[in-house]
Write an enzyme that holds these catalytic residues in place. Structure first.
Site, PDB file in Angstrom:
ATOM      1  CG  PHE A 271      -3.284   5.853  10.222  1.00  0.00           C
ATOM      2  CD1 PHE A 271      -4.647   6.003  10.429  1.00  0.00           C
ATOM      3  CD2 PHE A 271      -2.852   4.759   9.505  1.00  0.00           C
ATOM      4  CE1 PHE A 271      -5.558   5.084   9.929  1.00  0.00           C
ATOM      5  CE2 PHE A 271      -3.753   3.838   8.993  1.00  0.00           C
ATOM      6  CZ  PHE A 271      -5.110   3.996   9.214  1.00  0.00           C
TER       7      PHE A 271
ATOM      8  CD  GLU B 289      -8.806   7.028   4.770  1.00  0.00           C
ATOM      9  OE1 GLU B 289      -9.175   8.198   5.011  1.00  0.00           O
ATOM     10  OE2 GLU B 289      -7.856   6.757   4.020  1.00  0.00           O
TER      11      GLU B 289
ATOM     12  CE1 TYR C  87      -3.532   2.699   0.562  1.00  0.00           C
ATOM     13  CE2 TYR C  87      -2.093   3.472   2.324  1.00  0.00           C
ATOM     14  CZ  TYR C  87      -3.164   3.673   1.471  1.00  0.00           C
ATOM     15  OH  TYR C  87      -3.871   4.838   1.532  1.00  0.00           O
TER      16      TYR C  87
ATOM     17  CG  ASN D  58      -0.684   7.481   6.916  1.00  0.00           C
ATOM     18  OD1 ASN D  58      -1.408   7.683   7.881  1.00  0.00           O
ATOM     19  ND2 ASN D  58      -0.892   6.504   6.039  1.00  0.00           N
TER      20      ASN D  58
ATOM     21  NE  ARG E  66     -15.934  23.642  53.011  1.00  0.00           N
ATOM     22  CZ  ARG E  66     -17.110  23.007  53.065  1.00  0.00           C
ATOM     23  NH1 ARG E  66     -17.138  21.705  53.309  1.00  0.00           N
ATOM     24  NH2 ARG E  66     -18.238  23.644  52.855  1.00  0.00           N
TER      25      ARG E  66
ATOM     26  CE1 TYR F  10     -19.566  22.369  49.901  1.00  0.00           C
ATOM     27  CE2 TYR F  10     -20.413  21.639  47.773  1.00  0.00           C
ATOM     28  CZ  TYR F  10     -20.428  21.576  49.157  1.00  0.00           C
ATOM     29  OH  TYR F  10     -21.286  20.715  49.782  1.00  0.00           O
TER      30      TYR F  10
ATOM     31  CG  HIS G  83      -3.795  13.692   0.361  1.00  0.00           C
ATOM     32  ND1 HIS G  83      -3.885  13.241  -0.939  1.00  0.00           N
ATOM     33  CD2 HIS G  83      -4.156  12.634   1.142  1.00  0.00           C
ATOM     34  CE1 HIS G  83      -4.270  11.982  -0.945  1.00  0.00           C
ATOM     35  NE2 HIS G  83      -4.448  11.586   0.298  1.00  0.00           N
TER      36      HIS G  83
END
Length: 520
Positions: free
Chosen positions: A329, A413, A55, A197, A284, A281, A85
């Site tokens: 990834f 994906e 791949y 990646n 404290r 609170y 990309h």
């Protein structure tokens, strides 16, 4: 600390990563890593010659993973992936975050499982060392198959494309390369995929968040102690014995720090025998609330350091005959922690807002709105509106991005982390938190004025005096945003914390954190 870091072999911590980014430490490739890089590159070359389908080496990407790519086109494939990309949108991320992305990517690739060439790594290191920082848009990553879009923009300059920041200007990468007598790189098989990646966008935001939130946690204890003094609260709830009965690490640390900050205060001893049984609170329960946020911070720090030293690209090259297409990834491990810590950061602001409100109420011998002549003057009525607005904005940012997933890549994906959004949201919350803390510092410093002539403890007095060098006591209405911005600067540039730590050392006060809470 050694001023040289060996990429690929030394253990990278958050502190060392930030030191490389700031120029305090230089990262280099040592002999061991160089050999591993060379061997991994040779294994990829064998794959190309063998025609064995692997791949991203000799196949297409994503849903085109079954498409064979010829040997002569394997290099063009890597250039194409960087171009196609690069789809990020929005404002550029901070230059420091982009630089951390490069540092963490080099360290991951230098471990020798990615098939990257030595020349490509040396060029990235050149960018780091010469402060040539690629322009990376903030939006577009779904946090699995790694941070594809931002990493593509990050490494476009390697092939002479995209924009960079250098010497205070935004320039084309081609112009900067020419200025230094460099030529764009010709990427070899798998190199483009190895570059884009991975989780380095998510990781860079996590690295910086650990540093920033660590500072905010220390500031929360310091300003919380100042608010307690202004409200004449008790330090009894910080007794060590109490917290041994419920021994969370963060809770014990906060109790110890608050006790140390308040030791020797005249204000504290002046009301030991008063009739008040318990404080609210927000006073404290600081160890329990601030401490819970510290515990979350510790978890994020632990996971971030694991990620810093991990290999997160795909496929992993063990040898030409042994490659694995896995899921290192995927950003989910950090995404969930970043979402959790976003809540932790928001809660620091939430409890700080409660203390501001408490100081405004006119209780415990403080005047309403912390001004003597309320009515004619609104005093500190309205800054608490700002804390309320910021607290609510932070609550809206607490929705976990990692709880959502939108399928991508034609379903290949089909589950993604959205961790990039988790990281960016956390920084938005910290931005708001730092303003909330500046406003609480304004309130606490004013409240202490009404306890004079009594003095507080040494660290608190030193910090109060620092505030007064920049913001005078409030006797009548003025433009309070100017005061808030002054105090915000003291918090964000580290001046307030540095003074607190220096004063503590001079007065033999133990504010130190154990090694587990260090970023080194």
């Amino acid at each position: 600390m050694n001023n040289t870091f060996l990429y690929g072999t030394d253990h990278l911590t958050i502190g060392i990563c930030l030191d490389i980014a700031s120029g305090k430490t230089q990262g280099i490739i040592g002999p061991e890593a160089a050999e591993a890089i060379r061997t991994s590159k040779e294994e990829v070359t064998k794959i190309v010659h063998s025609q064995q389908p692997v791949y991203g080496v000799n196949t297409g990407f994503g849903p085109m993973c079954d498409t064979h790519i010829s040997e002569k086109d394997t290099s063009q494939l890597q250039i194409n992936i960087l171009k196609s990309h690069s789809v990020g949108v929005g404002k550029p991320i901070p230059a420091e975050i982009a630089k951390i992305m490069m540092i963490t990517k080099v360290h991951a690739l230098a471990q020798g499982y990615s098939g990257i060439s030595p020349q490509t790594l040396e060029r990235i290191i050149w960018f780091i060392d010469h402060d040539v920082i690629p322009l990376v848009p903030e939006k577009g990553s779904v946090g699995a198959s790694g941070d594809l879009a931002p990493l593509s923009h990050l490494f476009l300059p390697l092939i002479g494309l995209g924009q960079v920041f250098h010497k205070g200007a935004q320039l084309s990468s081609a112009h900067v390369l020419e200025e230094y007598g460099l030529v764009p790189l010709a990427l070899g098989p798998k190199e483009g995929l190895a570059l884009i990646n991975g989780t380095q966008f998510i990781l860079a935001f996590a690295v910086k968040a650990v540093q920033r939130l660590g500072n905010s946690l220390d500031i929360a204890d310091l300003i919380g102690a100042m608010s307690l003094e202004g409200l004449t609260g008790s330090k009894r709830p910080f007794d060590k014995r109490l917290h041994q009965l419920r021994p969370y690490k963060g809770t014990k640390l906060v109790a110890q720090r608050l006790s140390a900050l308040l030791e020797g205060s005249e204000i504290g001893t002046s009301h030991i025998n008063c009739s008040r049984v318990q404080d609210p609170y927000s006073i404290r329960c600081m160890p329990q609330v601030h401490g819970a946020s510290r515990n979350a911070w510790l978890h994020l720090k632990e996971l971030t350091e694991i990620e810093l030293n991990s290999v997160t690209d795909n496929p992993i090259i063990f040898s030409a005959e042994d490659t694995i297409s896995g899921g290192n990834f995927h950003g989910q491990p950090l995404a969930m922690a970043l979402d959790y810590v976003t809540v932790a950061a928001a809660e620091l602001g939430n409890i700080a807002d409660r203390r501001c409100y408490l100081m405004n109420e006119g209780r415990y011998d403080l005047p309403k709105l912390l001004i003597a002549d309320a009515g004619l003057n609104s005093g500190l009525m309205i800054p608490q509106y700002t804390t309320a607005a910021l607290v609510t904005e932070n609550k809206t940012l607490c929705f976990p991005a990692s709880a959502d997933s939108v399928p991508t890549s034609l379903g290949q994906e089909d589950h993604v982390s959205m961790g990039s959004i988790s990281g960016r949201k956390l920084h938005q919350v910290i931005d708001n938190l730092e303003y909330i803390q500046a406003i609480e510092l304004l309130y606490a410093s004013q409240a202490i004025e009404f306890r004079r002539p009594l003095q507080s403890a040494p660290v608190i007095e030193a910090c109060h005096q620092l505030v007064r060098q920049h913001v005078p006591p409030i006797t009548e209405d003025r433009i309070f945003s100017d005061d808030i911005n002054q105090l915000h600067q003291l918090i964000c540039d580290g001046t307030l914390l540095a003074l607190a730590e220096e004063t503590a050392i001079l007065n033999h006060i133990n504010l130190t954190k154990d090694e587990e809470f260090s970023i080194y």
